[in-house]
Design an enzyme around this catalytic site. Structure first.
Site, PDB file in Angstrom:
ATOM      1  N   LEU A 168       0.356  -1.025  -0.244  1.00  0.00           N
ATOM      2  CA  LEU A 168       0.348   0.033  -0.261  1.00  0.00           C
ATOM      3  C   LEU A 168       1.272   1.046  -0.011  1.00  0.00           C
ATOM      4  O   LEU A 168       1.848   1.481   1.246  1.00  0.00           O
ATOM      5  CB  LEU A 168      -0.665  -0.133   1.622  1.00  0.00           C
ATOM      6  CG  LEU A 168      -1.903   0.787   1.108  1.00  0.00           C
ATOM      7  CD1 LEU A 168      -3.101   0.398   0.313  1.00  0.00           C
ATOM      8  CD2 LEU A 168      -2.620   0.822   1.937  1.00  0.00           C
ATOM      9  N   HIS A 169       0.867   1.599  -0.843  1.00  0.00           N
ATOM     10  CA  HIS A 169       1.851   3.335  -0.881  1.00  0.00           C
ATOM     11  C   HIS A 169       1.141   4.428  -1.902  1.00  0.00           C
ATOM     12  O   HIS A 169       1.695   5.302  -1.697  1.00  0.00           O
ATOM     13  CB  HIS A 169       3.267   2.811  -1.845  1.00  0.00           C
ATOM     14  CG  HIS A 169       3.462   2.677  -2.996  1.00  0.00           C
ATOM     15  ND1 HIS A 169       2.692   1.621  -3.783  1.00  0.00           N
ATOM     16  CD2 HIS A 169       3.476   3.539  -4.062  1.00  0.00           C
ATOM     17  CE1 HIS A 169       2.896   2.089  -4.908  1.00  0.00           C
ATOM     18  NE2 HIS A 169       3.322   2.444  -5.152  1.00  0.00           N
ATOM     19  N   ARG A 170      -0.152   4.031  -2.254  1.00  0.00           N
ATOM     20  CA  ARG A 170      -0.049   5.773  -3.555  1.00  0.00           C
ATOM     21  C   ARG A 170      -0.961   6.595  -2.407  1.00  0.00           C
ATOM     22  O   ARG A 170      -1.206   6.152  -2.001  1.00  0.00           O
ATOM     23  CB  ARG A 170      -1.765   4.602  -4.295  1.00  0.00           C
ATOM     24  CG  ARG A 170      -0.964   4.066  -4.960  1.00  0.00           C
ATOM     25  CD  ARG A 170      -0.479   4.608  -6.262  1.00  0.00           C
ATOM     26  NE  ARG A 170      -0.366   2.907  -7.281  1.00  0.00           N
ATOM     27  CZ  ARG A 170       0.238   3.964  -8.627  1.00  0.00           C
ATOM     28  NH1 ARG A 170       0.689   5.095  -9.023  1.00  0.00           N
ATOM     29  NH2 ARG A 170       0.671   2.562  -9.425  1.00  0.00           N
TER      30      ARG A 170
END
Ligand code: UD1
Length: 359
Positions: free
Chosen positions: A203-205
């Protein structure tokens, strides 16, 4: 001259760099320094056998304008010194846009690898970068038929060439090496037993990490899953979670560091499925035959949705618990996947197309 800076670009660079020897062309690698943690950069050079960058700009992190501007400013003297026949920019990061703008302003030919992808979500920084880069570039190297259609719809058909996706070249090469036992087993987060069912998550957006309410809800949804979730945490996720006081290591979620590429491929192969907001990982799950749940409302890789290999789950907390569990723990569909991303020889084609378009 290849301009790279962020982790997904290094995977693509690995394919391109490996296709140069024997072609008679010189390849200069410029690393902007957008990613500087060893986990996001060095391990890719070492693990994928990429030659060390010829030039490192060392720009580091910053707001979009500061980061993009720093790369742009630092590239001028580099481009002037080398005057490459082609400047090759990759994907959709701030380093991509800066590389393209720098090259066109110095009247150097610029080619965009992974051209034509669209989310049609104008709030994503990656969407600005892709659209602007495509319209600045002289040559658009598209990974899919769908990308070719997007480029044609924007009046860019005569600059576009379908090459296939260079990530397939690397993913399949590394898969074969992992399956043949030529790589060590991946280090999964503490509490995840590689012999038991687990989900692999990232999860990085910005759209998921930067809104505290959304980030907390996503983590809570994952925490409720009935199997351990190995969350390979990008530094951006760690930074935002700390800033907002959100505990990541909770319920089913076990937090670990980002993995080197071969480790990631092995971790996907060992997983029951993937939960992610990464474009690259959606496609890797597809290529490796693992079902994927994408924590976004759209995808740039719609081919993965066919047959249910990939499912979009923008607001998993809105699903009933059973519904979300069923999505995230489903088994691989029967549907044939085909080869919408090409045959694993895209990088050779890229170099051939660049050579053909020199004049
Ligand atoms: C960038 C790309 C994104 C891509 C992602 C892959 C843009 C706009 N975004 O996002 O499209 O999917 O790379 O990983 O270019 N940080 C570190 N160490 C690093 C790099 C970043 O700690 O080596 C932290 C910093 O707090 C930094 C934050 O992560 O501010 C964001 O980094 P940045 O390079 O701006 O964007 P990414 O989120 O990595």
């Amino acid at each position: 001259m290849s301009i790279v800076g962020a982790r997904p670009q290094l995977v693509k660079l690995a394919a391109v760099a490996a296709a140069f020897p024997g072609t008679g062309h010189e390849h200069v690698i410029v690393h902007t320094g957008q990613h500087y943690d060893a986990d996001l950069s060095d391990v890719f050079f070492d693990g994928l056998g990429i030659p060390a960058p010829d030039i490192h700009l060392g720009v580091g992190s910053g707001s979009h304008g500061v980061q993009t501007g720093a790369v742009l400013g630092a590239l001028d003297p580099v481009m002037e010194e080398h005057r490459p026949d082609w400047v090759l920019v990759y994907g959709d990061t701030n380093s991509t846009l800066a590389g393209a703008v720098s090259a066109v302003k110095l009247h150097l030919r610029v080619a965009h690898l992974e051209a034509g992808l669209r989310s049609f979500n104008r709030r994503m920084p990656e969407e600005h970068n892709r659209v602007l880069t495509d319209h600045a570039a002289d040559l658009l190297l598209a990974p899919t038929e769908e990308a070719m259609r997007h480029l044609a719809a924007e009046g860019l058909a005569d600059r576009s060439v379908l090459t296939g996706d260079v990530m397939v070249d690397i993913c399949l090469r590394i898969r074969d090496a992992v399956v043949a036992g030529r790589h060590a087993r991946p280090v999964l987060p503490d509490g995840v037993d590689p012999g038991e069912p687990y989900l692999l998550a990232t999860l990085h957006r910005a759209e998921n990490t930067d809104d505290p309410a959304r980030l907390a809800a996503l983590v809570e949804a994952m925490a409720e899953l009935p199997v351990p979730v190995a969350l390979l945490a990008h530094p951006r996720l760690i930074a935002r979670a700390q800033q907002h006081g959100i505990k990541l290591d909770t319920g089913a979620v076990r937090v670990g560091r980002p993995l080197p590429y071969a480790g990631l491929v092995a971790a996907v192969l060992g997983a029951r499925g993937v939960v992610t907001d990464s474009g690259g990982l959606q496609k890797e799950a597809y290529l490796l035959g693992r079902p994927c749940t994408t924590l976004r409302s759209e995808t740039e890789w719609p081919e993965t949705l066919k047959g249910g290999w990939n499912v979009l789950a923008d607001q998993p907390w809105d699903f009933g618990r059973d519904e979300w569990n069923a999505i995230a723990t489903r088994t691989a569909p029967d549907e044939e996947r085909g080869t919408p991303y090409g045959d694993g020889r895209a990088a050779e084609r890229v170099i051939q197309v660049l050579a053909e378009h020199l004049n």
